[in-house]
Design a protein around this motif. Structure first.
Motif, PDB file in Angstrom:
ATOM      1  N   SER A 197      21.982  46.502  -6.360  1.00  0.00           N
ATOM      2  CA  SER A 197      21.246  46.893  -4.709  1.00  0.00           C
ATOM      3  C   SER A 197      20.133  48.306  -4.559  1.00  0.00           C
ATOM      4  O   SER A 197      20.705  48.600  -5.718  1.00  0.00           O
ATOM      5  CB  SER A 197      22.408  46.994  -3.523  1.00  0.00           C
ATOM      6  N   GLY A 198      19.214  48.602  -4.214  1.00  0.00           N
ATOM      7  CA  GLY A 198      18.371  49.334  -4.592  1.00  0.00           C
ATOM      8  C   GLY A 198      17.434  49.904  -5.414  1.00  0.00           C
ATOM      9  O   GLY A 198      17.062  51.094  -4.966  1.00  0.00           O
ATOM     10  N   SER A 204      17.866  48.085   4.339  1.00  0.00           N
ATOM     11  CA  SER A 204      18.906  47.730   3.145  1.00  0.00           C
ATOM     12  C   SER A 204      18.017  46.003   3.244  1.00  0.00           C
ATOM     13  O   SER A 204      18.903  45.427   4.901  1.00  0.00           O
ATOM     14  CB  SER A 204      19.913  47.445   2.564  1.00  0.00           C
ATOM     15  N   ASP A 254      22.863  53.579   0.878  1.00  0.00           N
ATOM     16  CA  ASP A 254      22.576  52.447   1.773  1.00  0.00           C
ATOM     17  C   ASP A 254      22.082  53.154   3.605  1.00  0.00           C
ATOM     18  O   ASP A 254      21.162  52.735   4.669  1.00  0.00           O
ATOM     19  CB  ASP A 254      22.804  50.997   2.511  1.00  0.00           C
ATOM     20  N   ARG A 303      18.688  53.543   4.333  1.00  0.00           N
ATOM     21  CA  ARG A 303      17.875  52.110   4.985  1.00  0.00           C
ATOM     22  C   ARG A 303      18.741  51.816   6.032  1.00  0.00           C
ATOM     23  O   ARG A 303      18.668  50.711   5.821  1.00  0.00           O
ATOM     24  CB  ARG A 303      18.607  51.572   3.415  1.00  0.00           C
ATOM     25  N   THR A 304      19.085  52.251   6.775  1.00  0.00           N
ATOM     26  CA  THR A 304      20.252  51.660   8.209  1.00  0.00           C
ATOM     27  C   THR A 304      19.409  52.515   9.220  1.00  0.00           C
ATOM     28  O   THR A 304      18.910  53.551   9.314  1.00  0.00           O
ATOM     29  CB  THR A 304      21.956  52.309   8.047  1.00  0.00           C
ATOM     30  N   GLN A 364      27.026  45.385   2.149  1.00  0.00           N
ATOM     31  CA  GLN A 364      25.611  45.848   3.441  1.00  0.00           C
ATOM     32  C   GLN A 364      25.701  45.116   4.825  1.00  0.00           C
ATOM     33  O   GLN A 364      26.101  43.867   4.539  1.00  0.00           O
ATOM     34  CB  GLN A 364      24.464  45.201   2.947  1.00  0.00           C
TER      35      GLN A 364
END
Lengths: 217, 393
Positions: free
Chosen positions: A22-23, A44, B163, B166-167, B203
């Motif tokens: 991830s990322g 994401s 994250d 990225r949210t 996620q």
């Protein structure tokens, strides 16, 4: 049907998957390759995303159907189903986070467990523009790629460095395997309307394409 | 607990009136926090959220992602109607939610009908807490959230941090790096990952928490996430996030079958084009439509979701497919995938889509399909840890 329909005009259709932690920048690699876009504010990925692009190799039009997958381990329950039928894979790590490189081994295993053994694989070290933060040396990655018989390239989705080349290399290699195999389906794109498996040939064939591709930076 | 609208845990408490929090209406609810560093953090994040104009009834403070949808100018008549509606809602809730349970018991059908029309935006945060059962959890567990945030560490901290930005990256509340929005989102997710180590952080959970934090404090949002995942009122959602994502798989199976029953022509087309529901539906369930749908629609879906449960997700999914049915049946694979991930603007109107969704009756079939799924795949596992049983009265 006189109109030229660029979308459907292809000689080969290859399914490719983008995997990795991830990322590491999978979604931006995909958007850079398919739409020449990069977003610092990207979300994401939940589940899977999908995009296509056609390129020309040896006067043939090759269409890539690329599946971008969520990187978090828990999501493999969904994403691993997308390995099936894939003839190419880019395993992406982040050159500034060593752990993402360490995990490549698990991604490889995961991929080899779920996909055709002849799949063309490229190891991709993304975020190579962040030179001052580099945590994985090019040498180490190259050595690993040689050991695992995968292609290797360092990229920057942000600077559009090697993105085109990495995808093109994977698609070209798949094409070589397929054309060398001279499969019947090669002349009949209609036989492959939607992302089904293309047989890349026997094990012996792939060993012939095993060499480390160019790398940069 | 007195009249049920205050939570006193410490004599040196500081009271904050709801109107300070929301920047709008009268002191219907008094929220009192314990005097501590976390109390201070919570207050700061509340002030920040009121400063950013997160709650406003009928006003136009939110320029982007307005709960009313694309810039709507209200007429005087509409304004009056809205005020009348608000009055009804206030009466139904009572002071600080004191009449709510009574009202629901007596007139459940009225509540359901009103919720389906949409909860007034300035009451949304409070009503969400009432209907989800999270308020009871909060009152029964004083100090727990603080403990989880301050004293515990989580194996998922780095994953969560990665994250955070990225949210909802385009929402103003979450844009500022390390700003109040990002900080509270981090705290809620970290607290949950400690509270329930088996689920940890996955996620998609960020979208749940992120949506809630637009309407309530960190602690309130945390307990609402707990209420949802552990099943305070409806079936627990934790299976969406547990190893193997078992509930995602079950829901997709059920959705696929329902879709084929209601729209056989489309089902056949999906088979021909090799479309399976994980290509478009996973995020519907995992984030309850908050991942890629406009806020004004997601909020309306959440109103119903919290009151009626997950079946609304199935219904909205069916409505989306039905709305676009005649286009979808003509599209080839790639265009189909694109269309299933980018529904047209006019389908995003809750007043069109939701009535269509309500017209699907799915409860009975969902139960049968669940049993069918369990016959093939075994029962969907729930969390193994027993110590986190809800202590609901």
């Amino acid at each position: 049907m006189a109109a030229y329909r660029a979308d459907d005009d292809y000689d080969y259709l290859f399914k490719v998957v983008l995997i990795g932690d991830s990322g590491v920048g999978k979604s931006n690699l995909l958007s850079r390759f398919t739409r020449n876009e990069f977003s610092l504010e990207s979300k994401s990925t939940i589940g899977v995303e999908f995009a296509t692009r056609s390129i020309r190799v040896d006067e043939k039009i090759i269409k890539a159907q690329i599946w971008d997958t969520a990187g978090q381990e828990r999501y493999r329950a969904i994403t691993s189903a997308y390995y099936r039928g894939a003839v190419g894979a880019l395993i992406v790590y982040d050159t500034t986070r060593h752990v993402t490189f360490e995990n490549v081994e698990r991604w490889l295993k995961e991929l080899r467990d779920h996909s055709d053994s002849n799949i063309v694989i490229m190891l991709v070290g993304n975020k190579a523009d962040l030179r001052h933060l580099r945590a994985v040396s090019t040498e180490d990655a190259k050595t690993f790629a040689e050991k695992e018989n995968t292609y290797f390239m360092e990229t920057s989705a942000l600077e559009a460095m090697n993105v085109e080349d990495s995808f093109t290399e994977v698609l070209t290699q798949i094409y070589h395997v397929v054309s060398r195999k001279a499969l019947d389906i090669g002349n009949d794109p209609g036989a492959l309307p939607k992302g089904q498996t293309i047989n890349v040939g026997s094990k012996d064939d792939v060993s012939a394409v095993k060499k480390v591709g160019c790398c940069s930076s | 607990m007195g009249d049920g609208n205050t939570m006193k845990t410490n004599p040196t408490t500081i009271g904050y009136h709801w109107n300070e929090v929301s920047g709008y209406h009268s002191s219907e609810v008094t929220l009192i926090f314990i005097e501590s560093s976390i109390g201070e953090q919570l207050r700061r994040s509340r002030r920040a959220s009121s400063a950013s104009g997160k709650c406003c009834c009928g006003g136009g403070l939110r320029e982007h992602n307005s709960p009313d949808g694309p810039s709507r100018n209200k007429s005087a008549l509409e304004y009056q109607r809205e005020q009348k509606r608000l009055k009804k809602w206030r009466k139904m809730i009572g002071v600080g939610g004191s009449d709510w349970k009574h009202y629901v018991r007596r007139k459940g059908h009225v509540v359901k009908r009103r919720i389906r029309k949409g909860i007034p935006d300035c009451l949304r945060g409070l009503v969400w807490q009432l209907i989800s059962g999270s308020r009871d959890l909060l009152l029964m567990n004083p100090g727990v959230y603080e403990q989880l945030v301050i004293y515990e560490t989580s194996a998922s901290e780095l994953d969560i941090i990665r994250d955070i930005s990225r949210t909802f990256p385009s929402h103003v509340f979450y844009q500022q790096r390390h700003g109040p929005g990002q900080r509270s989102l981090y705290n809620v997710l970290k607290a949950y990952s400690v509270y329930d180590r088996e689920v940890g952080y996955v996620q998609g959970m960020g979208y749940l928490a992120g949506l809630l934090l637009l309407y309530m404090s960190e602690e309130d949002a945390f307990w609402l996430v707990v209420a949802l995942l552990k099943g305070a009122v409806h079936a627990p959602m934790e299976g969406l996030y547990l190893e193997g994502l078992p509930l995602v798989q079950q829901y997709l199976f059920q959705f696929d079958r329902l879709m084929r029953e209601y729209m056989p022509k489309l089902g056949e087309h999906f088979t021909e084009e090799m479309i399976n529901p994980s290509m478009y539906g996973s995020q519907w369930f995992i984030t309850v439509f908050s991942y890629s749908f406009p806020f004004h629609l997601a909020l309306r879906i959440w109103d119903v979701f919290l009151y009626e449960g997950v079946k609304i997700v199935f219904k909205v999914g069916l409505a989306l497919l039905k709305y676009c049915h005649d286009d979808l049946v003509k599209l080839p694979f790639e265009k189909l995938i694109h269309a299933l991930r980018n529904f047209p603007e006019d389908a995003m109107n809750p007043d069109t889509l939701l009535p269509m969704a309500y017209s699907f009756k799915v409860s009975k079939r969902l139960e049968e399909l669940k049993q069918e799924y369990e016959k093939i795949h075994g029962k969907v596992a729930e969390s193994k840890s027993k110590q986190k049983q809800l202590q609901l009265a």
